[in-house]
Design a protein around this motif. Structure first.
Motif, PDB file in Angstrom:
ATOM      1  N   ALA A 129       0.815  -1.211   0.000  1.00 26.73           N
ATOM      2  CA  ALA A 129       0.000   0.000   0.000  1.00 26.73           C
ATOM      3  C   ALA A 129       0.851   1.265   0.000  1.00 26.73           C
ATOM      4  O   ALA A 129       0.396   2.329  -0.421  1.00 26.73           O
ATOM      5  N   ASN A 130       2.112   1.139   0.455  1.00 30.74           N
ATOM      6  CA  ASN A 130       2.927   2.337   0.653  1.00 30.74           C
ATOM      7  C   ASN A 130       4.245   2.382  -0.109  1.00 30.74           C
ATOM      8  O   ASN A 130       4.842   3.447  -0.208  1.00 30.74           O
ATOM      9  N   ALA A 131       4.708   1.241  -0.634  1.00 31.74           N
ATOM     10  CA  ALA A 131       6.058   1.237  -1.193  1.00 31.74           C
ATOM     11  C   ALA A 131       6.263   0.067  -2.143  1.00 31.74           C
ATOM     12  O   ALA A 131       5.501  -0.907  -2.127  1.00 31.74           O
ATOM     13  N   PRO A 132       7.301   0.147  -2.980  1.00 34.71           N
ATOM     14  CA  PRO A 132       7.671  -1.000  -3.803  1.00 34.71           C
ATOM     15  C   PRO A 132       8.050  -2.188  -2.917  1.00 34.71           C
ATOM     16  O   PRO A 132       8.522  -2.018  -1.795  1.00 34.71           O
ATOM     17  N   ALA A 133       7.856  -3.396  -3.440  1.00 38.14           N
ATOM     18  CA  ALA A 133       8.209  -4.612  -2.715  1.00 38.14           C
ATOM     19  C   ALA A 133       9.342  -5.332  -3.433  1.00 38.14           C
ATOM     20  O   ALA A 133       9.939  -4.812  -4.382  1.00 38.14           O
TER      21      ALA A 133
END
Length: 220
Positions: A129-133
């Motif tokens: 939801a908040n950042a690249p993985a």
């Protein structure tokens, strides 16, 4: 991964697609299929027109004795991640690492181990939801790049990328994705979500699939 931007319960593929995966692993996990697929990213099995001849790739290394995967490194895209054994969730899908561990990779323990004959499957999130993985840049890999798996016996299995494809959900081909490309090779599949994100359905429209094969070994 699917639903990464809205839900911590997302999964790499729909339950239907992963049901196809399980059947594919059982039928083709250690058998041969014809051909290699494309040498550049494509949609399904449609090759890019007019692409240059690919560079020769190294010969395959003989498969290694069985050992559990512990770590994954892809120098070209800056990935260095722990590998977790994963099974199935209640929906019958392969259960990737939770979003709280979006930097980890999941190995489907019902299939071959990386370095063993057949196609081992590693899955990872593309984003949260908040950042690249961990697999955010997976689609930028190219044939000839190296993927290294650290194993529980202290060895490393070194794989060479031979194909990077994008399969839309309506053209997902289990045989091409999960079946080994050549008999008696040790192969690797790295899979994450790709394509467009559908906010209403909370899922991606496609999957990025990197195919690689064992070309070397060393000590961790």
């Amino acid at each position: 991964m699917s639903e990464a931007r809205t839900s911590g319960q997302g999964r790499l593929l729909t339950g239907t697609a992963w049901a196809v995966l399980l059947l594919a692993l059982w039928l083709w996990g250690r058998e041969s299929t014809e051909g290699h697929g494309s040498a550049t990213p494509t949609t399904g099995d449609v090759a890019a027109a007019g692409r240059p001849e690919p560079r020769p790739l190294p010969p395959a290394h003989a498969p290694l004795p069985a050992a559990h995967p512990q770590g994954l490194a892809i120098k070209a895209v800056g990935v260095r991640a722990p590998v977790e054994d994963r099974g199935l969730n209640r929906a019958g899908a392969v259960d990737p690492p939770p979003y709280g561990r979006a930097g980890s990779v999941g190995w489907y323990r019902g299939g071959p181990q990386p370095g063993s004959p057949g196609a081992a499957v590693l899955v990872g999130h593309v984003d949260t939801a908040n950042a690249p993985a961990v697999f955010y840049d997976l689609g930028s890999l190219k044939p000839g790049m190296t993927v290294t798996v650290t194993r529980s016996d202290g060895s490393t299995a070194e794989f060479t990328v031979e194909d990077v494809s994008v399969f839309t959900k309506d053209r997902f081909d289990a045989r091409k994705v999960y079946g080994p490309h050549r008999k008696d090779r040790a192969e690797l599949r790295l899979i994450t979500c790709g394509g467009d994100y559908d906010r209403a359905q909370r899922t991606y429209s496609a999957n990025v699939v990197v195919s690689a094969y064992l070309t070397g070994t060393g000590r961790a």
